[in-house]
Scaffold this active site. Structure first.
Site, PDB file in Angstrom:
ATOM      1  N   SER A   2      76.685  12.682  52.106  1.00 27.75           N
ATOM      2  CA  SER A   2      75.305  12.214  52.005  1.00 27.75           C
ATOM      3  C   SER A   2      74.533  12.600  53.263  1.00 27.75           C
ATOM      4  O   SER A   2      74.820  12.102  54.360  1.00 27.75           O
ATOM      5  CB  SER A   2      75.269  10.693  51.834  1.00 27.75           C
ATOM      6  OG  SER A   2      73.939  10.259  52.017  1.00 27.75           O
ATOM      7  N   HIS A  31      74.740  15.621  48.807  1.00 28.98           N
ATOM      8  CA  HIS A  31      74.145  14.421  48.212  1.00 28.98           C
ATOM      9  C   HIS A  31      72.849  14.099  48.951  1.00 28.98           C
ATOM     10  O   HIS A  31      72.828  13.978  50.180  1.00 28.98           O
ATOM     11  CB  HIS A  31      75.127  13.255  48.302  1.00 28.98           C
ATOM     12  CG  HIS A  31      74.668  12.021  47.601  1.00 28.98           C
ATOM     13  ND1 HIS A  31      74.784  11.840  46.237  1.00 28.98           N
ATOM     14  CD2 HIS A  31      74.072  10.891  48.073  1.00 28.98           C
ATOM     15  CE1 HIS A  31      74.293  10.653  45.897  1.00 28.98           C
ATOM     16  NE2 HIS A  31      73.843  10.057  47.003  1.00 28.98           N
ATOM     17  N   ASP A  55      69.579  11.580  49.192  1.00 29.05           N
ATOM     18  CA  ASP A  55      69.096  10.242  48.843  1.00 29.05           C
ATOM     19  C   ASP A  55      67.584  10.141  49.022  1.00 29.05           C
ATOM     20  O   ASP A  55      67.081  10.264  50.141  1.00 29.05           O
ATOM     21  CB  ASP A  55      69.769   9.202  49.742  1.00 29.05           C
ATOM     22  CG  ASP A  55      71.238   9.037  49.414  1.00 29.05           C
ATOM     23  OD1 ASP A  55      71.543   8.702  48.257  1.00 29.05           O
ATOM     24  OD2 ASP A  55      72.081   9.260  50.308  1.00 29.05           O
ATOM     25  N   MET A  68      64.457   7.627  48.771  1.00 27.62           N
ATOM     26  CA  MET A  68      64.098   6.203  48.716  1.00 27.62           C
ATOM     27  C   MET A  68      62.596   6.043  48.906  1.00 27.62           C
ATOM     28  O   MET A  68      62.012   6.706  49.771  1.00 27.62           O
ATOM     29  CB  MET A  68      64.813   5.448  49.845  1.00 27.62           C
ATOM     30  CG  MET A  68      66.310   5.638  49.849  1.00 27.62           C
ATOM     31  SD  MET A  68      67.035   4.807  51.273  1.00 27.62           S
ATOM     32  CE  MET A  68      68.743   5.263  51.088  1.00 27.62           C
ATOM     33  N   HIS A 109      69.838  11.818  44.348  1.00 26.88           N
ATOM     34  CA  HIS A 109      69.955  10.416  43.930  1.00 26.88           C
ATOM     35  C   HIS A 109      68.606   9.744  44.184  1.00 26.88           C
ATOM     36  O   HIS A 109      68.236   9.505  45.333  1.00 26.88           O
ATOM     37  CB  HIS A 109      71.086   9.783  44.769  1.00 26.88           C
ATOM     38  CG  HIS A 109      71.265   8.316  44.558  1.00 26.88           C
ATOM     39  ND1 HIS A 109      72.025   7.545  45.410  1.00 26.88           N
ATOM     40  CD2 HIS A 109      70.820   7.467  43.593  1.00 26.88           C
ATOM     41  CE1 HIS A 109      72.036   6.281  44.987  1.00 26.88           C
ATOM     42  NE2 HIS A 109      71.295   6.216  43.895  1.00 26.88           N
ATOM     43  N   MET A 156      66.273   6.771  44.353  1.00 33.10           N
ATOM     44  CA  MET A 156      66.170   5.312  44.425  1.00 33.10           C
ATOM     45  C   MET A 156      64.685   4.989  44.489  1.00 33.10           C
ATOM     46  O   MET A 156      64.151   4.568  45.519  1.00 33.10           O
ATOM     47  CB  MET A 156      66.922   4.801  45.678  1.00 33.10           C
ATOM     48  CG  MET A 156      68.426   4.846  45.494  1.00 33.10           C
ATOM     49  SD  MET A 156      69.328   4.835  47.048  1.00 33.10           S
ATOM     50  CE  MET A 156      69.302   6.575  47.418  1.00 33.10           C
ATOM     51  N   MET A 195      77.091   2.230  42.435  1.00 34.27           N
ATOM     52  CA  MET A 195      76.761   1.895  43.825  1.00 34.27           C
ATOM     53  C   MET A 195      77.783   0.889  44.337  1.00 34.27           C
ATOM     54  O   MET A 195      77.967  -0.177  43.744  1.00 34.27           O
ATOM     55  CB  MET A 195      75.364   1.270  43.914  1.00 34.27           C
ATOM     56  CG  MET A 195      74.197   2.219  43.750  1.00 34.27           C
ATOM     57  SD  MET A 195      74.158   3.644  44.857  1.00 34.27           S
ATOM     58  CE  MET A 195      74.331   2.916  46.480  1.00 34.27           C
ATOM     59  N   ASP A 244      79.295   5.646  45.377  1.00 36.41           N
ATOM     60  CA  ASP A 244      78.382   5.889  46.493  1.00 36.41           C
ATOM     61  C   ASP A 244      78.180   4.620  47.316  1.00 36.41           C
ATOM     62  O   ASP A 244      77.682   3.620  46.804  1.00 36.41           O
ATOM     63  CB  ASP A 244      77.042   6.375  45.900  1.00 36.41           C
ATOM     64  CG  ASP A 244      76.037   6.770  46.958  1.00 36.41           C
ATOM     65  OD1 ASP A 244      76.379   6.786  48.158  1.00 36.41           O
ATOM     66  OD2 ASP A 244      74.890   7.080  46.571  1.00 36.41           O
TER      67      ASP A 244
HETATM   68  C1  DX5 Z   1      72.751   4.312  49.932  1.00 34.86           C
HETATM   69  C2  DX5 Z   1      72.820   5.764  49.570  1.00 34.86           C
HETATM   70  C3  DX5 Z   1      74.102   6.410  49.949  1.00 34.86           C
HETATM   71  C4  DX5 Z   1      74.351   6.386  51.437  1.00 34.86           C
HETATM   72  C5  DX5 Z   1      75.841   6.377  51.650  1.00 34.86           C
HETATM   73  O1  DX5 Z   1      71.658   3.719  49.347  1.00 34.86           O
HETATM   74  O2  DX5 Z   1      72.675   5.957  48.160  1.00 34.86           O
HETATM   75  O3  DX5 Z   1      74.225   7.723  49.441  1.00 34.86           O
HETATM   76  O4  DX5 Z   1      73.778   7.469  52.104  1.00 34.86           O
HETATM   77  O5  DX5 Z   1      76.094   6.241  52.996  1.00 34.86           O
HETATM   78  P1  DX5 Z   1      77.418   5.577  53.560  1.00 34.86           P
HETATM   79  O6  DX5 Z   1      78.549   6.468  53.105  1.00 34.86           O
HETATM   80  O7  DX5 Z   1      77.201   5.576  55.023  1.00 34.86           O
HETATM   81  O8  DX5 Z   1      77.531   4.204  52.947  1.00 34.86           O
HETATM   82 ZN    ZN Z   2      73.200   8.029  47.298  1.00 33.14          ZN
END
Ligand code: DX5
Ligand code: ZN
Length: 226
Positions: A9, A34, A36, A38, A67, A69, A138, A176
């Protein structure tokens, strides 16, 4: 048995050295990048947006596992396809018309994923399981990297795997949040196919070695001990 995929990630990367960290993933045994996204509404944090994804896409040589969010993800499906996403995952909790959203992702030529928050029951995927390429569990509450792994994830992965088998679906299970060498093997044993790891990879001195060891341990385990 297919091999476990590792998806570092980039949220845990050093953004001042983003190109360097993407190239590290390129060179490593990792399978996907990956990414993320947000929005500060669906989750209480804002990560990065389109210009950063564009930069990642310019340097990355492996599939881009995005991903989302965010609320109302339908608004951005086309945009992420144009930016080069190969896999696009939306949250079950953010989609009123999930079936339509899944079809829209596929219509843009991407693999479709659906993510479930820790409180969401895996059986809620029953009526779309054959339509989706990835079900993302998750294992922390989404929004931040570096959180502790939630233990009931193993049971959720196991139950989801059962649902996939019963439905004769080929959906891959991605986990994840808080993934590390301590929980990876049990996750694979429970049925996980893809492991996302942020802090565990990027906060080590030698991320390439960490990825290699994570990948090797899960592969050896999935082939010889299942
Ligand atoms: C959290 C993200 C993850 C995050 C994982 O909301 O979706 O992808 O980056 O990070 P670690 O492995 O540090 O929990
Ligand atoms: Zn993620």
């Amino acid at each position: 048995m297919s091999k476990t995929k590792i998806a570092p990630s980039l949220l845990a990367a050093d953004f001042g050295n983003l190109q360097r960290d993407i190239e590290m993933v390129n060179k490593s045994d990792a399978d996907w990048h990956h990414i993320d996204i947000m929005d500060g509404v669906f989750v209480p944090n804002i990560s990065y947006g389109m210009p950063v994804v564009k930069t990642i896409a310019e340097h990355a040589t492996k599939p881009l596992d995005v991903h989302l969010m965010i609320v109302d993800p339908d608004r951005y499906i086309k945009t992420f396809a144009e930016l080069g996403a190969t896999h696009l995952t939306v949250h079950y909790e953010a989609c009123t018309h999930l079936h339509r959203t899944i079809q829209a992702i596929k219509a843009e030529g991407m693999k479709a994923g659906v993510a479930l928050n820790p409180h969401t029951n895996v059986n809620l995927l029953k009526n779309v399981i054959k339509d989706i390429d990835i079900a993302l569990i998750m294992s922390v509450n989404p929004g931040f990297g570096g959180q502790s792994f939630i233990e009931n994830t193993y049971e959720k992965v196991y139950n989801l795997k059962e649902l996939i088998k019963e439905s004769d679906a080929s959906t891959l299970i991605e986990v994840d949040g808080g993934v590390n060498s301590k929980n990876a093997k049990a996750l694979i044993k429970a049925g996980a196919d893809i492991l996302v790891a942020g802090s565990f990879i990027f906060k080590t001195e030698d991320p390439i070695k960490t990825i290699q060891e994570l990948k090797k341990s899960t592969d050896r385990w999935s082939i010889f001990e299942l």
